[in-house]
Design a protein around this motif. Structure first.
Motif, PDB file in Angstrom:
ATOM      1  N   ILE A  20      27.845  25.898  58.703  1.00  0.00           N
ATOM      2  CA  ILE A  20      26.875  26.783  59.341  1.00  0.00           C
ATOM      3  C   ILE A  20      25.814  25.921  60.025  1.00  0.00           C
ATOM      4  CG2 ILE A  20      25.072  28.509  58.945  1.00  0.00           C
ATOM      5  CD1 ILE A  20      27.812  29.672  58.620  1.00  0.00           C
ATOM      6  N   VAL A  58      33.699  25.985  56.259  1.00  0.00           N
ATOM      7  CA  VAL A  58      32.744  26.443  57.275  1.00  0.00           C
ATOM      8  C   VAL A  58      31.515  25.536  57.263  1.00  0.00           C
ATOM      9  CG1 VAL A  58      31.370  28.365  58.156  1.00  0.00           C
ATOM     10  CG2 VAL A  58      33.466  28.839  56.881  1.00  0.00           C
ATOM     11  N   VAL A 117      30.127  27.241  62.803  1.00  0.00           N
ATOM     12  CA  VAL A 117      29.554  28.521  63.227  1.00  0.00           C
ATOM     13  C   VAL A 117      28.063  28.347  63.498  1.00  0.00           C
ATOM     14  CG1 VAL A 117      29.071  30.911  62.560  1.00  0.00           C
ATOM     15  CG2 VAL A 117      31.254  29.849  61.930  1.00  0.00           C
ATOM     16  N   LEU A 173      30.810  36.115  67.029  1.00  0.00           N
ATOM     17  CA  LEU A 173      31.451  36.576  65.804  1.00  0.00           C
ATOM     18  C   LEU A 173      30.777  37.816  65.232  1.00  0.00           C
ATOM     19  CD1 LEU A 173      31.965  33.076  64.174  1.00  0.00           C
ATOM     20  CD2 LEU A 173      33.711  34.500  65.256  1.00  0.00           C
ATOM     21  N   LEU A 206      32.064  38.002  58.407  1.00  0.00           N
ATOM     22  CA  LEU A 206      32.171  36.774  59.185  1.00  0.00           C
ATOM     23  C   LEU A 206      33.457  36.032  58.858  1.00  0.00           C
ATOM     24  CD1 LEU A 206      31.113  34.511  61.014  1.00  0.00           C
ATOM     25  CD2 LEU A 206      29.795  33.664  59.059  1.00  0.00           C
ATOM     26  N   LEU A 241      36.662  34.899  61.159  1.00  0.00           N
ATOM     27  CA  LEU A 241      37.093  33.510  61.309  1.00  0.00           C
ATOM     28  C   LEU A 241      38.550  33.326  60.901  1.00  0.00           C
ATOM     29  CD1 LEU A 241      34.026  31.542  59.884  1.00  0.00           C
ATOM     30  CD2 LEU A 241      34.829  31.531  62.255  1.00  0.00           C
ATOM     31  N   GLY A 297      32.432  29.982  66.829  1.00  0.00           N
ATOM     32  CA  GLY A 297      31.739  31.161  67.329  1.00  0.00           C
ATOM     33  C   GLY A 297      30.287  31.144  66.922  1.00  0.00           C
ATOM     34  N   ALA A 298      29.588  32.217  67.297  1.00  0.00           N
ATOM     35  CA  ALA A 298      28.158  32.322  67.025  1.00  0.00           C
ATOM     36  C   ALA A 298      27.841  33.662  66.390  1.00  0.00           C
ATOM     37  CB  ALA A 298      27.350  32.156  68.314  1.00  0.00           C
ATOM     38  N   VAL A 299      26.862  33.649  65.473  1.00  0.00           N
ATOM     39  CA  VAL A 299      26.313  34.862  64.880  1.00  0.00           C
ATOM     40  C   VAL A 299      24.894  35.019  65.423  1.00  0.00           C
ATOM     41  CG1 VAL A 299      25.556  35.974  62.747  1.00  0.00           C
ATOM     42  CG2 VAL A 299      27.701  34.672  62.787  1.00  0.00           C
ATOM     43  N   LEU A 340      32.877  24.894  68.665  1.00  0.00           N
ATOM     44  CA  LEU A 340      32.355  25.984  67.850  1.00  0.00           C
ATOM     45  C   LEU A 340      33.399  27.082  67.684  1.00  0.00           C
ATOM     46  CD1 LEU A 340      28.754  26.396  69.336  1.00  0.00           C
ATOM     47  CD2 LEU A 340      29.331  25.469  67.093  1.00  0.00           C
ATOM     48  N   HIS A 376      35.847  25.226  60.449  1.00  0.00           N
ATOM     49  CA  HIS A 376      35.133  26.117  61.370  1.00  0.00           C
ATOM     50  C   HIS A 376      33.667  25.711  61.443  1.00  0.00           C
ATOM     51  CE1 HIS A 376      38.572  28.888  61.283  1.00  0.00           C
ATOM     52  NE2 HIS A 376      38.513  28.853  59.962  1.00  0.00           N
TER      53      HIS A 376
END
Length: 377
Positions: free
Chosen positions: A229, A227, A117, A281, A358, A362, A251-253, A249, A115
């Motif tokens: 980041i 993950v 992120v 996310l 998070l 995921l 997703g996004a935080v 991606l 993943h």
């Protein structure tokens, strides 16, 4: 003896770009050359997009030639390409709320990385990098394999946050030469800040930034990760679009403070990621409450609950809030992230809560989505 631009040009004169033997400096493809006081040299080579594969050997040869110069400690060459006037009709943007016109284009994933992120914000100064750093460490504390990429080419903060100032090594792999990321409290970390001095200004245009970012992402020996980041630069510009276009991606935080001015920009960040079909996310409210280090009293300096309310309005998860405390500020400035040095403290607990939310998002999802084809009118 100080390295000069002429020294670099003389070294690059031995690198040819075509069968006729045209040297790289004479080809007109060479960008401005950045030389910092520590002996690190950065430049780019202009290409047309179809030439990328053929010019990879030129790029590597250029780096090797510059590295042979006395006093050069590191060399970073990147390939940059822009669409020319005859490159065809300009593509069109995605329709609001839908897929980009022309359909999604599968993007190559990073080998071994489950993943990817993005940790983003609509503006600077909201503590995004501090959040990304401690979030990565909190995920690692859950037993996950985590890496961290500092994608802010203009203002890298991760070297300071992790207390890292060494130059990374390179290794040869079956896929070519790869950079070995530095180790930050058990996390592989990569940043342009490891390749330039802290006071060097990266005077690069968008295509150069995009190329450098792609190399930092794909030419690093990340290994097996649950993950990765990515600490994004603030805003909704080239770096965000490059990652969304070239990377699947997960997703996004979005990180924001509770105040209205920050929330307006956070809303724009959410809109941008949705436009390019990157899932949101969750939202994190940073500097939610000030805790007095003397009396323990709390004050809502930037307001409180604004990010939670915004997340509800936008229909995205709210991952949690982080207080504004002296402990987080002091540990960040000293290169000793609070989750690493005080894992049982209340500040680390806030990051662990966010990390748990998070990871739940995921692991409950369908995995990384194909990178969309971003088109601009």
């Amino acid at each position: 003896m100080a390295i000069t631009r002429d020294d670099v040009l003389k070294a690059l004169a031995g690198v040819t770009v075509d069968a006729a033997g045209t040297s790289l400096p004479a080809s007109g493809r060479l960008s401005e050359i950045v030389i910092d006081p520590t002996g690190r040299v950065v430049f780019s080579i202009g290409i047309a997009p179809p030439e990328a594969k053929a010019f990879e050997a030129v790029r590597q040869a250029a780096e090797i030639a510059v590295l042979k110069l006395p006093g050069v400690k590191a060399a970073l060459a990147s390939l940059t390409g822009e669409r020319g006037p005859g490159a065809g009709a300009p593509p069109r943007p995605a329709a609001p709320g839908g897929a980009p016109q022309g359909g999604p284009r599968p993007g190559p994933a990073l080998p071994g990385v489950r993943h990817i992120v993005a940790v983003a914000s609509g503006k600077g100064g909201v503590g995004k990098s501090t959040t990304a750093c401690n979030l990565a460490l909190a995920l690692r504390a859950q037993g996950l394999k985590v890496g961290l990429l500092d994608a802010d080419i203009y203002g890298p903060s991760v070297p300071k946050l992790f207390g890292l100032d060494r130059k990374p090594e390179t290794i040869n792999t079956p896929q070519g030469q790869r950079i070995v990321p530095l180790n930050g409290y058990g996390i592989p970390v990569m940043s342009i800040g490891f390749l330039i001095s802290a006071d060097t200004a990266m005077i690069w245009r968008g295509p150069m930034v995009q190329s450098a970012l792609t190399q930092l992402l794909r030419e690093v020996a990340w290994g097996e990760l649950d993950v990765l980041i990515v600490d994004m630069p603030p805003g909704t510009g080239d770096a965000q679009l490059t990652l969304a276009q070239a990377t699947p991606l997960a997703g996004a935080v979005i990180v924001s403070t509770p105040q209205d001015l920050a929330l307006i920009d956070a809303r724009r960040a959410v809109t941008m990621f949705r436009r390019v079909e990157v899932p949101i996310l969750g939202v994190v409210e940073n500097m939610a409450t000030f805790v007095c280090p003397h009396c323990g009293g709390t004050s809502h300096i930037f307001g409180h609950g604004g990010a939670r309310q915004e997340a509800e309005t936008l229909g995205v998860p709210f991952l949690g809030e982080v207080p504004l405390t002296m402990t987080i500020r002091e540990s960040s400035d000293s290169g000793r992230p609070v989750v690493a040095v005080d894992p049982d403290g209340p500040q680390a607990a806030a990051y662990r809560t966010i990390a748990a939310g998070l990871w739940a998002g995921l692991s409950g999802g369908a995995g990384p989505r194909p990178a969309p084809r971003i088109v601009i009118e």
